[in-house]
Design an enzyme around this catalytic site. Sequence first.
Site: not given
Ligand code: NHO
Length: 369
Positions: A15, A97, A150, A217, A228, A232
Site C-alpha cells: 500500500v 499495521s 476511509e 495473507e 479482519d 471492519k
Molecule cells: P505490508 O506490505 O506488510 O507493508 C507494511 C509496511 O509497514 C512495511 O514496509 C513494514 O516495514 C512497515 N512497518 C510495519 N510496522 C512498522 C513500524 N512500527 N514502523 C515503521 N514501519 C513499519 O502491508 P500492506 O499490504 O502495504 O498494508 C498496509 C496497511 O494497509 C495495513 O495496515 C493493512 O491492514 C492496510 N490495508 C491493506 C489492504 C490491502 O488490500 N493490502 C486493505 C485494507 C487495509 O482493503 C484492503 C483489505 O482489507 C484487504 C483484506 N485482506 C481483504 O479484504 O481481503
Amino acid sequence: MAKDIKVAIIGVGGVGKAFIGQLSHYVKKNASTVSISVVYVARSRAALISKDYSPLPLTTFISEELDAAGTEPLSVPDLIQFLKASGSEAILIDNTSSVELANTYPDILSAGIHIATPNKKGFSSEEKLWNDIFAAAGNNGGSGGYIFHEATVGAGLPVLSTIRDLVDTGDEVTKVEGVFSGTMSFLFNEFAPVGTSGAPKAFSDVVKVAKDAGYTEPDPRDDLNGLDVARKLTILARLSGLSIASPTSFPVQSLIPKPLESVSTSQEFMDGLPNYDSEIGLLADEAKKEGKVIRFVGSIDVPSKAVKVGLEKFDVSHPIAGLKGSDNIIAFYTKRYGDRALIVQGAGAGAEVTAMGVLSDVIKIVARI
Ligand code: NHO
C-alpha cells in the site's frame, strides 16, 4: 499563495508504494494551489529524513533508497518534534499495521498533526483508544489534527464517508450487512458460485489457488479466522453509534478447523486443510438444495445492538450471492432509504485501491487546513 504542507510516511509495503506513486501524481497536478513536501519516509528499521525540509524525491525506488541510505527511524515523540519544527501544517501517513504506532495517534493529533491511514488497529481495538483518538482529533470541532481512515473498510470504496454522511444529515442507520473481505469474497465466489452444474470444488483447493495468486495473507489463517472482518465491523458499528468493546466482543465464526489452529507453519496448515473439506462441502450442498449459496458475511443490527460475522446462506438472486472476483458489497439500511438499501459495491482489496482511499483522505485534510 500555495498551501505549504509537510508529509511523513511510515510503512512502504504494498500500500505504501502504491500511495507514493499516487501522491506523486497529485503533487504534480496541484502544484499551483498546494505545495506538498514529503520530508520523512520510514519502514520498520530504516528512514529517509529531509533535515532541511526540502522534498524527498517520490520515486518507485524509495525502498531501494531506504536500503542504501536509510538511517534509524525517529521515535514518535522525535517525529512529532521534527514535524512541528517545520512551522508548516503536517500530515502523517501510517501505512503499517502496527498497533504500537496506532496507540500514539492521540499524542500525534494533540500536537496538531493530521493523520490519514489504512491501518485498522487504531479504530478496531479497545474502545478506549477509539475514544482517545476522537477526543484528541479536530474532526468534531476540537483543536487537534484531523484524522481519516476511509481505507480501513472496503479499501477505496466510499464506505465510511457514506455512513458519516448518512448520520451527519440526520438519517438513522438501522442495519449494515455485506461481504467485507476481498479474500473471503474470492474464496466463496469460486467455491460456491451461482449456477454451475460441474463437480463441486474442494475448499482446500480454492484456498490454495487464492494463496498462490497472492490473494490471501501469507498465512491464510489470518483471513480465515474472521478477525479482519470483525475489525471492519467494529469500525462500522462504532460509526453507527454502537458501543463495541473490542473486535472479539461479538460472535465471529472462524473457518480454521480446530486441530489446525495451533500448527506452527502455514505449510502445515495447507497440508492439513484437505482433511476438513467435507464439513464445509456439506454446508455448501445443503444450501444448494435450497437454491442458495453460502457466503462469509458480517452484519450489524443497530436497534438490537447485534453484531456478527460468519457463514450465511443467500438465495441465488440476492446481490451478495452474485458478487464476482474479490469484490466487496456493503448494504446500508436506514430510516430514509427504507427497505431498499443504499449499496456500495466494487473492488475491496489490493494495494492501488487501498492507496486511493488513503490519498482521498489526504485530499480531505488538505481542503480543511
Ligand atoms: P505490508 O506490505 O506488510 O507493508 C507494511 C509496511 O509497514 C512495511 O514496509 C513494514 O516495514 C512497515 N512497518 C510495519 N510496522 C512498522 C513500524 N512500527 N514502523 C515503521 N514501519 C513499519 O502491508 P500492506 O499490504 O502495504 O498494508 C498496509 C496497511 O494497509 C495495513 O495496515 C493493512 O491492514 C492496510 N490495508 C491493506 C489492504 C490491502 O488490500 N493490502 C486493505 C485494507 C487495509 O482493503 C484492503 C483489505 O482489507 C484487504 C483484506 N485482506 C481483504 O479484504 O481481503
